[in-house]
Write an enzyme that holds these catalytic residues in place. Structure first.
Site, PDB file in Angstrom:
ATOM      1  N   ASP A  56       6.542 -19.963 -20.930  1.00  0.00           N
ATOM      2  CA  ASP A  56       7.426 -21.110 -20.715  1.00  0.00           C
ATOM      3  C   ASP A  56       7.978 -21.016 -19.299  1.00  0.00           C
ATOM      4  O   ASP A  56       8.596 -20.012 -18.929  1.00  0.00           O
ATOM      5  CB  ASP A  56       8.577 -21.092 -21.729  1.00  0.00           C
ATOM      6  CG  ASP A  56       9.566 -22.216 -21.477  1.00  0.00           C
ATOM      7  OD1 ASP A  56       9.154 -23.380 -21.480  1.00  0.00           O
ATOM      8  OD2 ASP A  56      10.765 -21.913 -21.278  1.00  0.00           O
ATOM      9  N   GLU A 150       2.466 -24.766 -20.394  1.00  0.00           N
ATOM     10  CA  GLU A 150       2.713 -26.198 -20.489  1.00  0.00           C
ATOM     11  C   GLU A 150       2.011 -26.929 -19.349  1.00  0.00           C
ATOM     12  O   GLU A 150       1.889 -26.399 -18.242  1.00  0.00           O
ATOM     13  CB  GLU A 150       4.213 -26.485 -20.381  1.00  0.00           C
ATOM     14  CG  GLU A 150       5.037 -25.963 -21.523  1.00  0.00           C
ATOM     15  CD  GLU A 150       6.516 -26.145 -21.220  1.00  0.00           C
ATOM     16  OE1 GLU A 150       7.117 -27.083 -21.758  1.00  0.00           O
ATOM     17  OE2 GLU A 150       7.056 -25.345 -20.432  1.00  0.00           O
ATOM     18  N   ASP A 236      14.079 -20.114 -24.570  1.00  0.00           N
ATOM     19  CA  ASP A 236      12.824 -20.039 -23.825  1.00  0.00           C
ATOM     20  C   ASP A 236      11.760 -19.221 -24.558  1.00  0.00           C
ATOM     21  O   ASP A 236      10.569 -19.520 -24.452  1.00  0.00           O
ATOM     22  CB  ASP A 236      13.069 -19.453 -22.432  1.00  0.00           C
ATOM     23  CG  ASP A 236      14.026 -20.307 -21.613  1.00  0.00           C
ATOM     24  OD1 ASP A 236      14.104 -21.516 -21.888  1.00  0.00           O
ATOM     25  OD2 ASP A 236      14.692 -19.764 -20.708  1.00  0.00           O
TER      26      ASP A 236
END
Length: 254
Positions: A56, A150, A236
């Site tokens: 992340d 991501e 996170d």
């Protein structure tokens, strides 16, 4: 020697030098880059680790993994921006003086000296950031067979003026590019997934914050407890676990 070919033997590989390019940067330093070719790979295939990881990326810290590791954001630009701003003001002042005296900037020694100084400061920031990104991308590639991140769209995020400086300083786009080409080079798997709800979803039970009578998590909410299963999350780490899960599902469908 641009475009020439020369054969070098290093006892192990037959390395051919192809195109040679000489370039000069804004600080008036010269660099030589060479395109190399060989009948044998330049790198060896890495051994399997049987390890998979989700990462992340965020502005509070640079990176948090699904295993709970946190890598701080060094914020190289923020650390040196005061010195850079001072150097740029001096550069502007010398530029105005040269124009007032009707002197060519090219022939103004004081202006050119300051211009090179500003360029070197920018170069220092760029080199520090690039080294940081290389070290951390290589570590991930060496230690994991699968890395999932991501699919961040930094250009769109830069429209948020409150976060623009942090996003520009962190180098997410370059980091993902490095992971992609290193994964291909060392035969690892690197994929990106859509970030939708990776932060808002409880990894344990799948409850999504903002549904029902709950409110979505704000940026300030670094830890939270799922109202459905009462699992306490570090924001996170939970997001990184969801990113890894999305990546595994994506691979199953492929």
């Amino acid at each position: 020697i641009a475009g020439s070919h020369r054969r070098i033997i290093d006892h192990k590989k037959d390395i051919r030098i192809g195109t040679v390019t000489v370039s000069k940067d804004s600080a008036d330093r010269y660099f030589v880059s060479m395109q190399l070719g060989s009948d044998t790979p330049f790198v060896s295939k890495l051994a399997k680790t049987n390890s998979q990881i989700g990462i992340d990326l965020n502005t509070e810290n640079f990176l948090t993994t699904s295993e709970g590791q946190v890598i701080d954001n060094p914020r190289y630009y923020r650390m040196i921006k005061g010195r850079l701003a001072k150097a740029q003001r001096t550069l502007s002042r010398r530029q105005r003086r040269a124009k007032k005296e009707k002197r060519s900037l090219r022939n103004s020694k004081n202006y050119q000296k300051q211009r090179r100084l500003v360029a070197k400061i920018h170069d220092k920031i760029r080199n520090q950031r690039n080294n940081f990104l290389n070290v951390n991308s290589t570590r991930l590639i060496n230690n994991h067979d699968l890395i999932v991140a991501e699919n961040l769209r930094s250009k769109n995020m830069l429209k948020n003026h409150a976060l623009a400086l942090s996003i520009s300083d962190v180098g997410w786009h370059s980091f993902l590019q490095k992971l992609a080409y290193k994964a291909d080079l060392y035969q690892r798997t690197f994929i990106v997934v859509h970030p939708k709800n990776t932060t808002q979803t409880c990894h344990d039970c799948g409850f999504i914050m903002g549904s029902g009578n709950t409110e979505k998590l704000a940026l300030k909410d670094r830890e939270w407890t799922c109202p459905a299963c009462q699992t306490h999350h570090i924001r996170d780490v939970n997001a990184a676990k969801n990113i890894l899960s999305k990546g595994l599902k994506q691979l199953e469908k492929a």
